[in-house]
Design a protein around this motif. Structure first.
Motif: not given
Length: 138
Positions: A33-42, A102-105
């Protein structure tokens, strides 16, 4: 009455071609699976215009917004799995037409390098801009 034959069973396991190692043994390659260790979500749509500035000590993300999002904006670090963290910027009011709880994709995401320190991330709103700073380890 017509009876349909059962379809043949399919093996859904994905396999790639095998490669030969230096010792002559074959090594099987499998898809991970394509997993990144650290992600910023705005909390903006993925096509938002975000300015990313990298300095020797940090990453700085700046987003122009028309909304008055208030002063109680925070950056939360969430550990999804051991070694996999996500920085989520949250506030009380709406940010860019998103309800913050709420959760957004379809949100704006940025993969952070391993040298960043997500637990020290800060978020602030000033003069119509949301500014998120993620420091790097020195």
């Amino acid at each position: 009455m017509k009876v349909h034959p059962t379809p043949p069973t399919r093996n859904l396991t994905l396999r790639y071609d095998t490669t030969t190692t230096a010792a002559g043994r074959q090594k099987k390659l499998r898809r991970l699976p394509h997993i990144f260790a650290k992600v910023l979500e705005l909390p903006f749509y993925s096509d938002a215009d975000v300015s990313v500035e990298e300095t020797a000590n940090s990453f700085k993300f700046v987003v122009d917004t028309d909304d008055d999002i208030g002063t109680d904006i925070t950056a939360h670090t969430i550990e999804i799995l051991p070694g996999v963290t996500k920085i989520v910027v949250r506030g009380v009011r709406l940010i860019g037409n998103f309800e913050v709880n709420e959760v957004e994709l379809n949100v704006w995401r940025f993969r952070l390098p391993a040298s960043t320190r997500p637990e020290l991330a800060t978020a602030a709103f000033s003069d119509g801009e949301l500014v998120v700073t993620v420091p790097k380890s020195v």
